[in-house]
Design an enzyme around this catalytic site. Sequence first.
Site, PDB file in Angstrom:
ATOM      1  N   LYS A  11       6.949   0.344 -15.658  1.00  0.00           N
ATOM      2  CA  LYS A  11       7.382  -1.059 -15.757  1.00  0.00           C
ATOM      3  C   LYS A  11       6.795  -1.764 -16.985  1.00  0.00           C
ATOM      4  O   LYS A  11       5.859  -1.267 -17.623  1.00  0.00           O
ATOM      5  CB  LYS A  11       6.985  -1.794 -14.479  1.00  0.00           C
ATOM      6  CG  LYS A  11       7.715  -1.273 -13.228  1.00  0.00           C
ATOM      7  CD  LYS A  11       7.399  -2.152 -12.027  1.00  0.00           C
ATOM      8  CE  LYS A  11       8.085  -1.652 -10.778  1.00  0.00           C
ATOM      9  NZ  LYS A  11       7.855  -2.578  -9.630  1.00  0.00           N
ATOM     10  N   TYR A  51      17.878  -3.947  -8.210  1.00  0.00           N
ATOM     11  CA  TYR A  51      17.100  -4.561  -7.137  1.00  0.00           C
ATOM     12  C   TYR A  51      17.966  -5.388  -6.186  1.00  0.00           C
ATOM     13  O   TYR A  51      17.436  -6.265  -5.494  1.00  0.00           O
ATOM     14  CB  TYR A  51      15.993  -5.427  -7.739  1.00  0.00           C
ATOM     15  CG  TYR A  51      14.797  -4.620  -8.226  1.00  0.00           C
ATOM     16  CD1 TYR A  51      14.070  -3.825  -7.344  1.00  0.00           C
ATOM     17  CD2 TYR A  51      14.381  -4.670  -9.550  1.00  0.00           C
ATOM     18  CE1 TYR A  51      12.970  -3.094  -7.773  1.00  0.00           C
ATOM     19  CE2 TYR A  51      13.277  -3.945  -9.991  1.00  0.00           C
ATOM     20  CZ  TYR A  51      12.578  -3.165  -9.082  1.00  0.00           C
ATOM     21  OH  TYR A  51      11.477  -2.448  -9.496  1.00  0.00           O
ATOM     22  N   ARG A  87       5.456   8.745  -4.205  1.00  0.00           N
ATOM     23  CA  ARG A  87       4.994   7.513  -3.547  1.00  0.00           C
ATOM     24  C   ARG A  87       3.486   7.588  -3.280  1.00  0.00           C
ATOM     25  O   ARG A  87       2.776   6.597  -3.422  1.00  0.00           O
ATOM     26  CB  ARG A  87       5.793   7.248  -2.276  1.00  0.00           C
ATOM     27  CG  ARG A  87       7.246   6.906  -2.621  1.00  0.00           C
ATOM     28  CD  ARG A  87       8.075   6.530  -1.413  1.00  0.00           C
ATOM     29  NE  ARG A  87       7.758   5.205  -0.905  1.00  0.00           N
ATOM     30  CZ  ARG A  87       8.190   4.065  -1.446  1.00  0.00           C
ATOM     31  NH1 ARG A  87       8.939   4.082  -2.534  1.00  0.00           N
ATOM     32  NH2 ARG A  87       7.872   2.901  -0.918  1.00  0.00           N
ATOM     33  N   ARG A 104      -1.317   2.943  -9.276  1.00  0.00           N
ATOM     34  CA  ARG A 104      -1.460   1.479  -9.114  1.00  0.00           C
ATOM     35  C   ARG A 104      -2.919   1.062  -8.988  1.00  0.00           C
ATOM     36  O   ARG A 104      -3.306  -0.011  -9.467  1.00  0.00           O
ATOM     37  CB  ARG A 104      -0.622   1.008  -7.925  1.00  0.00           C
ATOM     38  CG  ARG A 104       0.883   1.009  -8.274  1.00  0.00           C
ATOM     39  CD  ARG A 104       1.728   0.767  -7.065  1.00  0.00           C
ATOM     40  NE  ARG A 104       3.136   0.579  -7.389  1.00  0.00           N
ATOM     41  CZ  ARG A 104       4.125   0.789  -6.522  1.00  0.00           C
ATOM     42  NH1 ARG A 104       3.852   1.210  -5.296  1.00  0.00           N
ATOM     43  NH2 ARG A 104       5.370   0.588  -6.878  1.00  0.00           N
ATOM     44  N   ASN A 114       3.247  -4.195 -10.987  1.00  0.00           N
ATOM     45  CA  ASN A 114       2.568  -3.055 -10.356  1.00  0.00           C
ATOM     46  C   ASN A 114       2.862  -1.709 -11.033  1.00  0.00           C
ATOM     47  O   ASN A 114       2.779  -0.661 -10.409  1.00  0.00           O
ATOM     48  CB  ASN A 114       2.848  -3.028  -8.845  1.00  0.00           C
ATOM     49  CG  ASN A 114       4.305  -2.790  -8.521  1.00  0.00           C
ATOM     50  OD1 ASN A 114       5.134  -2.745  -9.416  1.00  0.00           O
ATOM     51  ND2 ASN A 114       4.613  -2.638  -7.253  1.00  0.00           N
ATOM     52  N   HIS A 117       7.698   2.102 -10.407  1.00  0.00           N
ATOM     53  CA  HIS A 117       8.617   2.119  -9.263  1.00  0.00           C
ATOM     54  C   HIS A 117       8.933   3.568  -8.941  1.00  0.00           C
ATOM     55  O   HIS A 117       9.071   4.388  -9.854  1.00  0.00           O
ATOM     56  CB  HIS A 117       9.925   1.391  -9.599  1.00  0.00           C
ATOM     57  CG  HIS A 117      11.014   1.680  -8.598  1.00  0.00           C
ATOM     58  ND1 HIS A 117      11.165   0.964  -7.443  1.00  0.00           N
ATOM     59  CD2 HIS A 117      11.967   2.657  -8.562  1.00  0.00           C
ATOM     60  CE1 HIS A 117      12.172   1.478  -6.736  1.00  0.00           C
ATOM     61  NE2 HIS A 117      12.681   2.505  -7.396  1.00  0.00           N
ATOM     62  N   GLU A 128      19.812   5.617  -7.662  1.00  0.00           N
ATOM     63  CA  GLU A 128      18.998   5.098  -8.767  1.00  0.00           C
ATOM     64  C   GLU A 128      19.084   6.012  -9.998  1.00  0.00           C
ATOM     65  O   GLU A 128      19.201   5.514 -11.127  1.00  0.00           O
ATOM     66  CB  GLU A 128      17.542   4.931  -8.301  1.00  0.00           C
ATOM     67  CG  GLU A 128      17.399   3.810  -7.283  1.00  0.00           C
ATOM     68  CD  GLU A 128      15.992   3.668  -6.702  1.00  0.00           C
ATOM     69  OE1 GLU A 128      15.790   2.750  -5.901  1.00  0.00           O
ATOM     70  OE2 GLU A 128      15.090   4.459  -7.055  1.00  0.00           O
TER      71      GLU A 128
HETATM   72  P1  CMP Z   1       9.227  -1.754  -6.479  1.00  0.00           P
HETATM   73  O1  CMP Z   1       8.785  -0.480  -5.866  1.00  0.00           O
HETATM   74  O2  CMP Z   1       9.764  -1.689  -7.848  1.00  0.00           O
HETATM   75  O3  CMP Z   1      10.347  -2.408  -5.524  1.00  0.00           O
HETATM   76  C1  CMP Z   1      10.498  -3.791  -5.340  1.00  0.00           C
HETATM   77  C2  CMP Z   1       9.503  -4.571  -6.107  1.00  0.00           C
HETATM   78  O4  CMP Z   1       9.395  -5.914  -5.749  1.00  0.00           O
HETATM   79  C3  CMP Z   1       8.132  -4.013  -5.857  1.00  0.00           C
HETATM   80  O5  CMP Z   1       8.006  -2.759  -6.476  1.00  0.00           O
HETATM   81  C4  CMP Z   1       7.237  -5.112  -6.399  1.00  0.00           C
HETATM   82  O6  CMP Z   1       6.989  -4.971  -7.785  1.00  0.00           O
HETATM   83  C5  CMP Z   1       8.108  -6.324  -6.177  1.00  0.00           C
HETATM   84  N1  CMP Z   1       7.519  -7.168  -5.146  1.00  0.00           N
HETATM   85  C6  CMP Z   1       7.327  -6.847  -3.867  1.00  0.00           C
HETATM   86  N2  CMP Z   1       6.738  -7.877  -3.226  1.00  0.00           N
HETATM   87  C7  CMP Z   1       6.565  -8.856  -4.151  1.00  0.00           C
HETATM   88  C8  CMP Z   1       6.014 -10.150  -4.106  1.00  0.00           C
HETATM   89  N3  CMP Z   1       5.533 -10.667  -2.972  1.00  0.00           N
HETATM   90  N4  CMP Z   1       6.003 -10.875  -5.243  1.00  0.00           N
HETATM   91  C9  CMP Z   1       6.525 -10.359  -6.393  1.00  0.00           C
HETATM   92  N5  CMP Z   1       7.062  -9.124  -6.479  1.00  0.00           N
HETATM   93  C10 CMP Z   1       7.067  -8.392  -5.376  1.00  0.00           C
END
Ligand code: CMP
Length: 140
Positions: A11, A51, A87, A104, A114, A117, A128
């Site tokens: 990311k 998303y 994961r 992470r 984070n 993904h 995806e």
């Molecule tokens: P990802 O695995 O890319 O899938 C959905 C993403 O939403 C997740 O990682 C986070 O980066 C993001 N996400 C999940 N919860 C929150 C939150 N409370 N605030 C902002 N981003 C979030």
Amino acid sequence: MAVQRTFSIIKPDATARNLTGAINAIIEKAGLRIVAQKRIRMTREQAETFYAVHKARPFFGELVDFMISAPVVVQVLEGENAIAKYRDVMGATDPSKAAEGTIRKAHAKSIGENSVHGSDAPETAVIEIAQFFSGNEIVG
Ligand code: CMP
């Protein structure tokens, strides 16, 4: 367990800090093979499509803005049990809850920023991967 493929994104928070190689080293050390990879600037439309499942969430707008804020590296990872394995390698979505040795724990800044993904199931992995790669770009 058969050989699987999963979809990964390095990311914007990670590409901005020049962490692509460090993250790839963790991926490869875990026994996952990077069988496709490209650095792209996601469009707003691509991020909203990717998303879409989170569209109703309060953080959706913030998430899309973040994903288009800097380049990302999209990848296909291959290996035994690749979806669950990646994961585990990524660690918990919230880095404050991520285990030692995970991507992470080592690199993520917050639940939003984070660093990576990974697909959550075989069906989503197929969707995806197909959003970002054509078959001849994946070389196992
Ligand atoms: P990802 O695995 O890319 O899938 C959905 C993403 O939403 C997740 O990682 C986070 O980066 C993001 N996400 C999940 N919860 C929150 C939150 N409370 N605030 C902002 N981003 C979030």
